[in-house]
Write an enzyme that holds these catalytic residues in place. Sequence first.
Site, PDB file in Angstrom:
ATOM      1  NE  ARG A  72      -3.031  -2.751   2.678  1.00  0.00           N
ATOM      2  CZ  ARG A  72      -4.143  -3.365   2.221  1.00  0.00           C
ATOM      3  NH1 ARG A  72      -5.056  -2.693   1.572  1.00  0.00           N
ATOM      4  NH2 ARG A  72      -4.333  -4.650   2.422  1.00  0.00           N
ATOM      5  CG  ASP A 103     -12.926  -1.226  -2.836  1.00  0.00           C
ATOM      6  OD1 ASP A 103     -13.421  -1.966  -3.707  1.00  0.00           O
ATOM      7  OD2 ASP A 103     -13.572  -0.588  -1.991  1.00  0.00           O
ATOM      8  CB  THR A 126      -9.624  -8.398  -3.943  1.00  0.00           C
ATOM      9  OG1 THR A 126     -10.238  -8.608  -2.661  1.00  0.00           O
ATOM     10  CG2 THR A 126     -10.741  -8.109  -4.931  1.00  0.00           C
ATOM     11  NE  ARG A 172     -10.129  -6.145   7.743  1.00  0.00           N
ATOM     12  CZ  ARG A 172      -8.847  -5.865   7.624  1.00  0.00           C
ATOM     13  NH1 ARG A 172      -8.464  -4.600   7.449  1.00  0.00           N
ATOM     14  NH2 ARG A 172      -7.948  -6.814   7.649  1.00  0.00           N
ATOM     15  CB  THR A 215     -23.578 -34.677  18.664  1.00  0.00           C
ATOM     16  OG1 THR A 215     -22.921 -35.171  17.498  1.00  0.00           O
ATOM     17  CG2 THR A 215     -24.638 -35.669  19.108  1.00  0.00           C
ATOM     18  CD  GLN A 255      -9.675 -17.163   5.390  1.00  0.00           C
ATOM     19  OE1 GLN A 255     -10.775 -16.945   4.926  1.00  0.00           O
ATOM     20  NE2 GLN A 255      -9.304 -16.686   6.580  1.00  0.00           N
TER      21      GLN A 255
END
Lengths: 323, 323, 323, 323
Positions: A72, A103, A126, A172, A215, A255
């Site tokens: 970033r 984004d 993304t 998020r 269960t 992930q």
Amino acid sequence: MKNIGVFTSGGDAPGMNACVRAVVRSGLSLGLNVYGIRYGYNGIISGDMHLMKSYSVSNILQKGGTILKSARSEEFQTKEGRKKAYEQLKAKGIDGLVAIGGDGTFTGANIFYEEYGIPTVGAPGTIDNDLYGSDYTIGFDTAVNTALEAIDKIRDTANSHDRVFFIEVMGRHSGYIAIHCGIGGGAELVMVPETSTTIQDVIDTLNKGRDKEKTSAIVIVAEGDEQGNAHEIANKVMAKLPKLDIRVSTLGHLQRGGSPTSLDRILASRLGLAAVEGLINGKSNVMAGIIDDEVVYTSFKLAISKTKPISNELMRLVEVMNN
Amino acid sequence: MKNIGVFTSGGDAPGMNACVRAVVRSGLSLGLNVYGIRYGYNGIISGDMHLMKSYSVSNILQKGGTILKSARSEEFQTKEGRKKAYEQLKAKGIDGLVAIGGDGTFTGANIFYEEYGIPTVGAPGTIDNDLYGSDYTIGFDTAVNTALEAIDKIRDTANSHDRVFFIEVMGRHSGYIAIHCGIGGGAELVMVPETSTTIQDVIDTLNKGRDKEKTSAIVIVAEGDEQGNAHEIANKVMAKLPKLDIRVSTLGHLQRGGSPTSLDRILASRLGLAAVEGLINGKSNVMAGIIDDEVVYTSFKLAISKTKPISNELMRLVEVMNN
Amino acid sequence: MKNIGVFTSGGDAPGMNACVRAVVRSGLSLGLNVYGIRYGYNGIISGDMHLMKSYSVSNILQKGGTILKSARSEEFQTKEGRKKAYEQLKAKGIDGLVAIGGDGTFTGANIFYEEYGIPTVGAPGTIDNDLYGSDYTIGFDTAVNTALEAIDKIRDTANSHDRVFFIEVMGRHSGYIAIHCGIGGGAELVMVPETSTTIQDVIDTLNKGRDKEKTSAIVIVAEGDEQGNAHEIANKVMAKLPKLDIRVSTLGHLQRGGSPTSLDRILASRLGLAAVEGLINGKSNVMAGIIDDEVVYTSFKLAISKTKPISNELMRLVEVMNN
Amino acid sequence: MKNIGVFTSGGDAPGMNACVRAVVRSGLSLGLNVYGIRYGYNGIISGDMHLMKSYSVSNILQKGGTILKSARSEEFQTKEGRKKAYEQLKAKGIDGLVAIGGDGTFTGANIFYEEYGIPTVGAPGTIDNDLYGSDYTIGFDTAVNTALEAIDKIRDTANSHDRVFFIEVMGRHSGYIAIHCGIGGGAELVMVPETSTTIQDVIDTLNKGRDKEKTSAIVIVAEGDEQGNAHEIANKVMAKLPKLDIRVSTLGHLQRGGSPTSLDRILASRLGLAAVEGLINGKSNVMAGIIDDEVVYTSFKLAISKTKPISNELMRLVEVMNN
């Protein structure tokens, strides 16, 4: 158009490398020079740009992460930073850009285009699948399958011990990963930011399952759920159902990595080609996406401002499958 | 000996099913009746015991978890509970037991044997590999490979973003999983309960890596490390190295599940047979294990009291591989 | 409608179990009794039909194969066989069927419907993805990912030894698996039944690669290619390029098994629900499919007679990615 | 000793890269220069040798294949070829070699040492596990796990269709992979070169299974079995049992590739260090191996001439597990 640059930016996603490869090979195939720009916008500003050959992208199709690195850039958010970026591109003669990211990446690209007019086409990279303008984003299918493998394993131990597991997956602002994991993982409940689920709803679902002599149970929680993260939700539920053996697992960064699935490799390859062809055909300030199996170009503005709603059909499916 | 029972107890581990299958089929092959006991010691107490056929264990060799379920039993820790257990076994005519589990399981078995003399042979089923009397315990190899797949994925994202990751793996009292993951995952450092590593050591290692222009790093933390869990350690390091982009991932329960590896399936099969043959040959109050590729029987007492030290050679290997 | 039956027929495909589960749970949720019919049409004829409960389909979502077993039925191809089938259904009071399978399955269903009018809705379960009326068939995505994992491994050894590999994937009449594997696996060439590729084309492609100093190559061959199977094609090429180190690998039946991917689990769940809802809403003699993310129903007749063409865009992509 | 070279030779095996990395980093750590030699003995002859840095082996620990490439060298089998090799090594000042490979590799190393006396230590890199002097060879554990994953998938389809599968795994002269796959895969029978199994034995086993109402079966065939390959054996069985639905799958080269397992990564790392330390400590003409968890050095002569017998315990285990 003679020289183009390609970079990855924002959170990395499996398939970014496949897309970089596709941009490079499509560019070469269509007679362009292609520069690989490292570290996203920071690399434009610092001139960290390197001419790519076909072999520069050999054997990266199946590799997770991004060989171009991602970052970033705070500097690019300043006028001065963008000016430097422009000058670097001019110096190298780069007259077109392919931006692979989400984004934030496209927000930056949009501003840069408005200020300096360098043609830019984006490819949605993304894991969150939260971009308007493409049914799937690069990395989403891999992330879901990775999470699902983890959930399958956790179900083994949940079953063996008659436990309830709250499993937190990424997302998020979006429940896409969560809802897909919920259906694919046979979860009893899915909690996503897009819909409101109360703690009482969780309790009711768990009780309903126990009435049917289930269960064990799995609840999938998107990290951005309005009730809090998986630990917080589990704590609230434990307070009300102290007899249950409740555990929490936060899947986290695993992930993001791993070799991309078939779907992501093909998607990334198609979008890499589409981005280069878009540039050559005069498109700019747009994101290439695939909707209903067709390549479409959506303006950055729309892609980042419009939201892709979560499917009601899928939300209902979780419920029906619990009968 | 005519009728034996088999149960799984304590934390579940991949390969427990393979071991249950081996006990059942070995028993049948050697002319015994075999009862599957559900929920560990609780199932003995409640009489939750069922005659198994060969097909009862079909297609479980490759399944994670345990079809017999596992549980920790508080009742069995009381004299009264154990008396009930004894009476249930007598009622069914069960004159031998195979206990698949870890420390706690064998502690219970040892007491029960001393009180009631029912022959019991154990098989080491725990991902922690912390039992004296067997080079490997059932589930360890799978847990390490599962963790390693996650670490490989996390390295993808660590590399893409030039990040430092603290990854917590299981091992409350033992660094076996951590050290194997450290070497297999190419970690810069491994923190285990058996050895003392200071925060300054961590900082030194990270600085040394940066001196050599390594841009990312992985530190593996066993959950029982004396410096705290991965989050706590990361926070202490961040306080001293604020410029680094540091992240934490706790792998958690996914390490317990999944289809067992070849090694675990074979180990579990060998130990299942060895346990039954041990019973038939009059062994009792011992754990079957494999040392240097030979079946050995170690008294429960020794198995749970003696510690298996972490290998210095492996600790050194992590360091050398960082040069 | 009160009682429905569900069966799987033809070659098995990953996700069939997920679809059976979805049919059972959707049926129960909508107030129906659901019978599981074993061994496809043979099970209808022999009355091998069993009332399913919700727990009958617990933990099968992630399992490969089909718990209902599959078989091709010669008896059902006779008038007499179908009469018996009808009588069995009447005897059980079954007034609707969900058929999970491919071409042959729906051909049979179509005839049966015309003769006896028992409402039947199909769900496309076949790894070949060759049914008109659904963008994806259940099992296709898993088969491609399974094949791709194998191809990735073969590329490791191809690279290490500078070899050319001809890899045969499934697809007797359709190149869908092959083309997806070709793009996903970074193949130099893909040979499918739908298009004609000469041995000279293969040689040209391999020579072109060597001109660019590519030292290894992968050619994906659909089993039904007009030039023969992978061994036959490799032999013809070896005759002309005797200096190349050429190897063959036929992936075979492993492509049919394994735990389904996220996409297949979700697709199977959606189609299972859609099939049941279709029956309830009076649809019959149709296959439920998903086109452009919407559930659609296509007549069996159309589904089996119309062909889904291979995408030119994908064929071109293989070529461009080789530059 | 100042300069050493490392190369991989013979059939590639997963973990070779991990071993190359370990040799390079151990060498650097112990003050040596390390040359990476490409294409095995051919690379020595042609002088294809390159000084390695620590980063030259970054991120290869988890990669299948070998970055140094492998090849069988005919020229090295000639006196002249070996003379050239010697001169190249002298020219570069290389005074020690680490050879990663199998039988053929060490045969060559042995001759070369006798002729020119350049100290050489080997590391056993072969999926076949057929070298005397190490319990495991690098690549074996990965190959078995890879085969096992395929077998698990094939069992899905065998079960769904009540089929008998003959699955051929690698092992031209050795049944190690086959027997491990047989136990791990729950096979009904394993056919290996070391023991004689008649076609009648196969038929008896299949009949015995059907008597017990087993509806499917898996027979694992080592490629070097004395009854022929899997296709040949299946044909002979089909001739006698025409009613069975018999299929064949030859797993082939996919067994050679893929990311190494934990065991192989650690084994390769230990042996890489052991090889370098061996050289420094004056060992030569030996293979480093691990027996009973200890590093041992065995003369090349012994390693290639003595055979490692297949375990009777494991052969029996297959049988017992079928009861």
